[in-house]
Design a protein around this motif. Structure first.
Motif, PDB file in Angstrom:
ATOM      1  N   SER A  91       0.820  -1.207   0.000  1.00  0.00           N
ATOM      2  CA  SER A  91       0.000   0.000   0.000  1.00  0.00           C
ATOM      3  C   SER A  91       0.854   1.256   0.000  1.00  0.00           C
ATOM      4  O   SER A  91       0.336   2.355  -0.147  1.00  0.00           O
ATOM      5  CB  SER A  91      -0.916   0.008   1.216  1.00  0.00           C
ATOM      6  N   ILE A  92       2.172   1.111   0.186  1.00  0.00           N
ATOM      7  CA  ILE A  92       3.031   2.295   0.118  1.00  0.00           C
ATOM      8  C   ILE A  92       3.530   2.486  -1.300  1.00  0.00           C
ATOM      9  O   ILE A  92       3.657   3.612  -1.781  1.00  0.00           O
ATOM     10  CB  ILE A  92       4.183   2.152   1.133  1.00  0.00           C
ATOM     11  N   LYS A  94       1.900   1.407  -4.151  1.00  0.00           N
ATOM     12  CA  LYS A  94       0.727   1.911  -4.894  1.00  0.00           C
ATOM     13  C   LYS A  94      -0.196   2.546  -3.882  1.00  0.00           C
ATOM     14  O   LYS A  94      -0.905   1.855  -3.167  1.00  0.00           O
ATOM     15  CB  LYS A  94       0.013   0.748  -5.594  1.00  0.00           C
ATOM     16  N   ARG A  95      -0.195   3.881  -3.830  1.00  0.00           N
ATOM     17  CA  ARG A  95      -0.861   4.499  -2.675  1.00  0.00           C
ATOM     18  C   ARG A  95      -2.340   4.729  -2.900  1.00  0.00           C
ATOM     19  O   ARG A  95      -3.086   4.903  -1.966  1.00  0.00           O
ATOM     20  CB  ARG A  95      -0.167   5.801  -2.319  1.00  0.00           C
ATOM     21  N   TYR A  96      -2.811   4.759  -4.186  1.00  0.00           N
ATOM     22  CA  TYR A  96      -4.212   5.112  -4.425  1.00  0.00           C
ATOM     23  C   TYR A  96      -5.028   3.877  -4.785  1.00  0.00           C
ATOM     24  O   TYR A  96      -4.562   3.004  -5.505  1.00  0.00           O
ATOM     25  CB  TYR A  96      -4.312   6.124  -5.563  1.00  0.00           C
TER      26      TYR A  96
END
Lengths: 191, 108
Positions: A91-92, A94-96
């Motif tokens: 999740s870091i 690919k943040r969106y």
């Protein structure tokens, strides 16, 4: 000279605008930044500037609570958890999420609704803002709202008990589930 | 420019615009971010916006009730975060990630 006097006369308004814009920019940075620690720092800065805004509005006790509770307690919890997690999380990188268009639409809807509230309805009156002192606050709080105060104390107690009992439940990792699917003795002891 | 803005705009209007934009940023952050912790932080931003609204409305009407409610909501936010953090810890212990798209199974 006239300019400086003009600035000094409106110093509280200028500070209000500056710290309000700063709080907004830090909130915007929370959407953009990648690293959770940087996001937490942006939130801390946003909360501190909100504390300044409360102080400039004349509610000093709420400014103090804002700094003490939000920055002092809540964000320390957050940073403690960020220290524990793995920084190579997916999740870091690919943040969106895939709901970006929906979020954009929702943001536009909120802005339009708030604009309509400001312009069309008569809800926002421009009365003069009254300042509350801690003296007034304490009298009202202890006379009229003492029962709510007790309920809040009970809520805090329940939250503490719930947090402790949550962390005492055994971890549900895979080998445990595979080896002993029907074994409840461990949970019974800890619960 | 700041002086002109301060002269034109009322103080309460300015603060309410700030509060509502913080709320909007928070709700957009909850939707678009993938990291569970950042979503939690965005809800805190929303709570901050609501608190600012409450204080301003209380000051407009001269009622103390809004300020008392803000005090209560501070305590509720502290209780909420003290429960949310263990849940996040348990989720992380379970899947070794905080990516919310990984938490897509019931009884997973």
């Amino acid at each position: 000279m006239q300019f400086i006097e003009n600035i000094l006369g409106q110093l509280d308004n200028i500070l209000l605008v500056v710290f309000g814009v700063f709080a907004f920019v830090c909130g915007l940075l929370m959407l953009i930044l990648r690293d959770p620690m940087r996001v937490a720092m942006a939130l801390v800065m946003s909360m501190i500037s909100l504390g300044v805004v409360y102080g400039l509005l004349g509610v000093h006790f709420i400014a103090a609570f804002q700094i003490l509770i939000y920055v002092g307690a809540v964000m320390v919890f957050m940073i403690y958890i960020i220290m524990l997690i793995n920084d190579r999380d997916t999740s870091i990188k690919k943040r969106y999420s895939q709901f970006r268009p929906f979020a954009f639409i929702l943001g536009v809807v909120f802005v339009v609704v708030f604009y309509l509230i400001f312009t069309k309805t008569g809800l926002i009156t421009t009365n003069e803002l009254k300042t509350f002192t801690i003296n007034n606050f304490a009298k009202v709080f202890m006379n009229e709202y003492w029962f709510h105060f007790q309920l809040i104390a009970v809520l805090l107690m329940v939250a503490v008990i719930a947090a402790i009992s949550l962390l005492r439940t055994p971890p549900l990792d895979e080998h445990q589930v595979q080896n002993s699917p029907n074994d409840t003795s461990n949970g019974g002891q800890n619960g | 420019m700041i002086l002109q803005m301060g002269g034109k705009m009322d103080k309460s209007t300015l603060v309410l615009i700030l509060a509502m934009s913080l709320f909007t940023l928070g709700i957009v952050g909850v939707i678009i971010r993938k990291n569970l912790l950042i979503m939690l932080m965005s809800t805190e931003l929303m709570l901050n916006g609501v608190n600012l609204c409450l204080v301003t409305f209380a000051q407009m009407n001269g009622e103390m009730a809004g300020a008392v409610l803000v005090f209560m909501s501070f305590v509720v936010a502290a209780a909420e975060i003290s429960l949310a953090i263990p849940i996040v810890l348990l989720l992380y212990r379970h899947k070794r990630t905080l990516d919310v798209s990984q938490f897509n199974q019931l009884q997973g």
